[in-house]
Design an enzyme around this catalytic site. Sequence first.
Site, PDB file in Angstrom:
ATOM      1  N   GLU A  34       0.835  -1.198   0.000  1.00  0.00           N
ATOM      2  CA  GLU A  34       0.000   0.000   0.000  1.00  0.00           C
ATOM      3  C   GLU A  34       0.873   1.251   0.000  1.00  0.00           C
ATOM      4  O   GLU A  34       0.622   2.211  -0.736  1.00  0.00           O
ATOM      5  CB  GLU A  34      -0.930   0.008   1.215  1.00  0.00           C
ATOM      6  N   ARG A  42      -5.132  11.379  12.631  1.00  0.00           N
ATOM      7  CA  ARG A  42      -6.302  12.026  13.228  1.00  0.00           C
ATOM      8  C   ARG A  42      -7.347  11.027  13.705  1.00  0.00           C
ATOM      9  O   ARG A  42      -8.065  11.256  14.676  1.00  0.00           O
ATOM     10  CB  ARG A  42      -6.956  12.991  12.233  1.00  0.00           C
ATOM     11  N   TYR A  92      -4.175   9.929  -0.741  1.00  0.00           N
ATOM     12  CA  TYR A  92      -2.796  10.129  -0.296  1.00  0.00           C
ATOM     13  C   TYR A  92      -1.779  10.369  -1.407  1.00  0.00           C
ATOM     14  O   TYR A  92      -1.039  11.360  -1.390  1.00  0.00           O
ATOM     15  CB  TYR A  92      -2.343   8.927   0.542  1.00  0.00           C
ATOM     16  N   ASP A 143      -8.356   3.382  13.728  1.00  0.00           N
ATOM     17  CA  ASP A 143      -8.993   2.098  13.987  1.00  0.00           C
ATOM     18  C   ASP A 143      -7.907   1.217  14.608  1.00  0.00           C
ATOM     19  O   ASP A 143      -7.058   0.681  13.909  1.00  0.00           O
ATOM     20  CB  ASP A 143      -9.509   1.526  12.665  1.00  0.00           C
ATOM     21  N   CYS A 183      -6.488   9.735   7.095  1.00  0.00           N
ATOM     22  CA  CYS A 183      -6.393   9.445   8.531  1.00  0.00           C
ATOM     23  C   CYS A 183      -4.960   9.678   8.998  1.00  0.00           C
ATOM     24  O   CYS A 183      -4.722  10.443   9.930  1.00  0.00           O
ATOM     25  CB  CYS A 183      -6.828   8.012   8.811  1.00  0.00           C
ATOM     26  N   TRP A 215      -8.644  -1.347   0.191  1.00  0.00           N
ATOM     27  CA  TRP A 215      -9.358  -0.146  -0.237  1.00  0.00           C
ATOM     28  C   TRP A 215     -10.648  -0.459  -0.988  1.00  0.00           C
ATOM     29  O   TRP A 215     -11.337   0.452  -1.455  1.00  0.00           O
ATOM     30  CB  TRP A 215      -8.455   0.719  -1.127  1.00  0.00           C
TER      31      TRP A 215
END
Length: 297
Positions: free
Chosen positions: A63, A199, A127, A202, A179, A85
């Site tokens: 990733e 931010r 990203y 999980d 995130c 994703w």
Amino acid sequence: MRHPEQQYLDLMAHILENGDRRIDRTGVGTLSVFGAMARFNLGKGEFPVLTTKRVYWKLAVKEMLWFLTGNTNLQPLLKENVRIWSDWPLDKYRKAVDANMSQVEFEKRIVEDDAFAAEWGDLGPVYGKQWRRWAGPDGREYDQIAGLIETLKTNPTSRRMLFHAWNVADIADMALPPCHMVYQFHVTDGRLSCMLYQRSVDLLLGCPFNWAETVALQMMIAQQAGLELGEFVWFGGDVHLYLNHLEQAREQLSRTPRPLPTLKLIRKADSIDSYTIDDFELDGYDPHPPIHADVAV
């Protein structure tokens, strides 16, 4: 000596005991705390891949390599068997076209049908777009990663060595707002340290991937800048366990951490764009079995 992984387990236990029960965007609900920190000395071999459950670290690194290409389409990831994703574009497709399409069928079409992938596989300006092709008001695209590496080589005491993905103008068009959003770097005695601010975390499913892939990124950047490894420092904002992950968290807390493995690069790539998953080698990884849980979308 206290096991470095205990930081993660202590945070998990803290959330189970003290987390604020909240209704979140997904509707699943969470136990949440605000503000957390962990620190790992990579120079001493503390690669923070969890041992209390198996982490599929190669998927995480793949990733990260995809982020570095600047690509925002799901197709290259699925061709590498990375499915993390798929949930978001699949959810969008089901709501718009076919509520009954299975994930297997959707992913197969993304891989095999370029036109379908172009229409339904793009995740928006996530990203990679922001890291490598940030669109400025002057119409230019800015490569934050290349700029960071150049500064590390020429001005390693700078306090401006960072990149981020929270582009306010683009957030509405992203499949998921970033995130892991801010990465800052610091050099001491020829050692590169990285601080990540996340931010939204999980803790059960996302955090282990984020730690592994960030350290892989730190290793690549350090090698390109001619530096050794220092520390990986992580800060979490809203750190949470989904309510359908609580039993899995308790199971993980019942396990004893095992010795951490070591991750290394087995060659120096010509540039940050030239690394592949085969350049990474993990030694000594002997984790407990995987713990399965559903992703909240």
